[in-house]
Write a protein that holds these residues in place. Sequence first.
Motif, PDB file in Angstrom:
ATOM      1  N   TYR A 107       0.587  -1.173  -0.020  1.00 38.90           N
ATOM      2  CA  TYR A 107       0.143   0.074  -0.165  1.00 38.90           C
ATOM      3  C   TYR A 107       1.034   1.240   0.012  1.00 38.90           C
ATOM      4  CZ  TYR A 107      -4.111  -2.773   1.118  1.00 38.90           C
ATOM      5  OH  TYR A 107      -5.059  -3.572   1.445  1.00 38.90           O
ATOM      6  N   VAL A 108       0.392   2.482  -0.447  1.00 41.96           N
ATOM      7  CA  VAL A 108       0.640   3.901  -0.023  1.00 41.96           C
ATOM      8  C   VAL A 108      -0.525   4.396   0.586  1.00 41.96           C
ATOM      9  CG1 VAL A 108       2.422   4.015  -1.905  1.00 41.96           C
ATOM     10  CG2 VAL A 108      -0.107   4.536  -2.446  1.00 41.96           C
ATOM     11  N   ARG A 109       0.024   4.964   1.500  1.00 43.62           N
ATOM     12  CA  ARG A 109      -0.910   5.877   2.456  1.00 43.62           C
ATOM     13  C   ARG A 109      -0.553   7.314   2.192  1.00 43.62           C
ATOM     14  NH1 ARG A 109       0.076   9.541   7.122  1.00 43.62           N
ATOM     15  NH2 ARG A 109      -1.989  10.188   7.678  1.00 43.62           N
ATOM     16  N   LEU A 110      -1.752   8.159   1.405  1.00 41.84           N
ATOM     17  CA  LEU A 110      -1.479   9.331   1.011  1.00 41.84           C
ATOM     18  C   LEU A 110      -1.409  10.388   2.198  1.00 41.84           C
ATOM     19  CD1 LEU A 110      -3.540   9.542  -2.396  1.00 41.84           C
ATOM     20  CD2 LEU A 110      -1.582   8.728  -2.001  1.00 41.84           C
ATOM     21  N   TYR A 111      -0.827  11.512   1.940  1.00 39.41           N
ATOM     22  CA  TYR A 111      -0.548  12.495   3.084  1.00 39.41           C
ATOM     23  C   TYR A 111      -0.303  13.798   2.384  1.00 39.41           C
ATOM     24  CZ  TYR A 111       1.523  14.781   7.151  1.00 39.41           C
ATOM     25  OH  TYR A 111       1.852  15.943   7.928  1.00 39.41           O
ATOM     26  N   GLY A 112      -1.125  14.852   2.740  1.00 38.65           N
ATOM     27  CA  GLY A 112      -1.102  16.226   2.234  1.00 38.65           C
ATOM     28  C   GLY A 112      -2.229  16.272   1.201  1.00 38.65           C
ATOM     29  N   ALA A 113      -2.102  17.280   0.285  1.00 42.19           N
ATOM     30  CA  ALA A 113      -3.210  17.384  -0.809  1.00 42.19           C
ATOM     31  C   ALA A 113      -2.678  17.996  -2.034  1.00 42.19           C
ATOM     32  CB  ALA A 113      -4.315  17.987  -0.014  1.00 42.19           C
ATOM     33  N   CYS A 114      -3.036  17.609  -3.007  1.00 42.50           N
ATOM     34  CA  CYS A 114      -2.684  18.089  -4.280  1.00 42.50           C
ATOM     35  C   CYS A 114      -4.028  18.513  -4.904  1.00 42.50           C
ATOM     36  CB  CYS A 114      -1.912  17.228  -5.309  1.00 42.50           C
ATOM     37  SG  CYS A 114      -1.826  17.887  -6.998  1.00 42.50           S
ATOM     38  N   ASP A 115      -4.299  19.561  -5.249  1.00 45.04           N
ATOM     39  CA  ASP A 115      -5.569  20.267  -5.748  1.00 45.04           C
ATOM     40  C   ASP A 115      -5.839  20.464  -7.380  1.00 45.04           C
ATOM     41  OD1 ASP A 115      -6.726  20.254  -3.294  1.00 45.04           O
ATOM     42  OD2 ASP A 115      -6.017  22.227  -2.800  1.00 45.04           O
TER      43      ASP A 115
END
Length: 355
Positions: A107-115
């Motif tokens: 898995y990857v666990r996403l962190y932060g945001a890209c809009d």
Amino acid sequence: MRRFHALSVLLCFTKDFITANLIPFNQAFSIAMRDTNEIPPWKSCFPALDFKMPRDTPPSSHLENWWCDPDTEYAFLGFSYEVTACQTPEQLIREFQDIRYHFKSRYVRLYGACDREGFYDDIVDAAWRSSLGVHALIWFGFNGDDLWIGRRDTLLAALHRNPRAKFVTRVLQFGSEPLFDNVLPPEELTEQVKAAKANLSSLNIPVTVSELAYGYQERGGAQELLDALDSINIHMLPFFSQEASTANNSWPLVLNDLQWFIDHGKGKKMYFDENGWPSVTSPSVQPNSPDAVADVQNEHDYYVLLDNHCNDLKHVVGGGVGWFAHIYSDNQEPGYGIYDAAGNLKFSFHPRTRC
């Protein structure tokens, strides 16, 4: 991570209490042990390491037998991966394949945001090409704004629109640390979780919150929120404890928070998702103990500690505890990466994926 954390109270417990939790492990967790004798070996399910992604998108009916049993999702699972840089599709594919094939991640666990418009479609494509599952994230940020509402709506729409999204998205998280950062009251966050679960029910995508034990504890336990979650995604950051010293001595601190979730989680699957030990301090990463040591050796030793306790974590109620390394690269969060800012491995990293 904004890890100054003002944690003069976080993980504030006495040495006597810590000692009590240590004697012995299987006694301390006697209420939480499970029988794993009947768990079958790895089978070809997603995202097992022997799984071969189909060339074409399967019909939705395949979801019923698509995902691996949660009982196999213990030990090392993969990396937190910050997306604030809005990585190009090519970089996502390159780094996701490194995560999968070099480090044997699931898995990857996403962190932060890209809009950026269509960014989650790029995540789905890179995950599909790399045979990786994704712990997706609705990012609140640290500014107290309401941008998270648009991110929520955009992500939910992408999960429905992209036919492959439901085949790689293991769980949707609200985060990061919305309780500790006082983004929403527990009652409102609970309603957000319930609404997202209803929205995603046709896709069979579970919903959770990415949070510290203390985030729940300082709000009276927020039991209604815990009850609403499909899984419990835990921030495990013992460096910030008032009792912290070295990573090799941090197992009692890990146990303390884990025991709290066992006591209140009602048998749900648990993950350590924002989980690690920094190799450097910075203005936003400061310890709450004068004895806490931040260096590369201690970052390495923390993951060795978890690896050495693989069997202990495997036997925790709910299907065992799977853990992520926070984070993939120092370019994403200084001091926490497995890679340094120049792209070099800071230490050998080959944790067990089963035991």
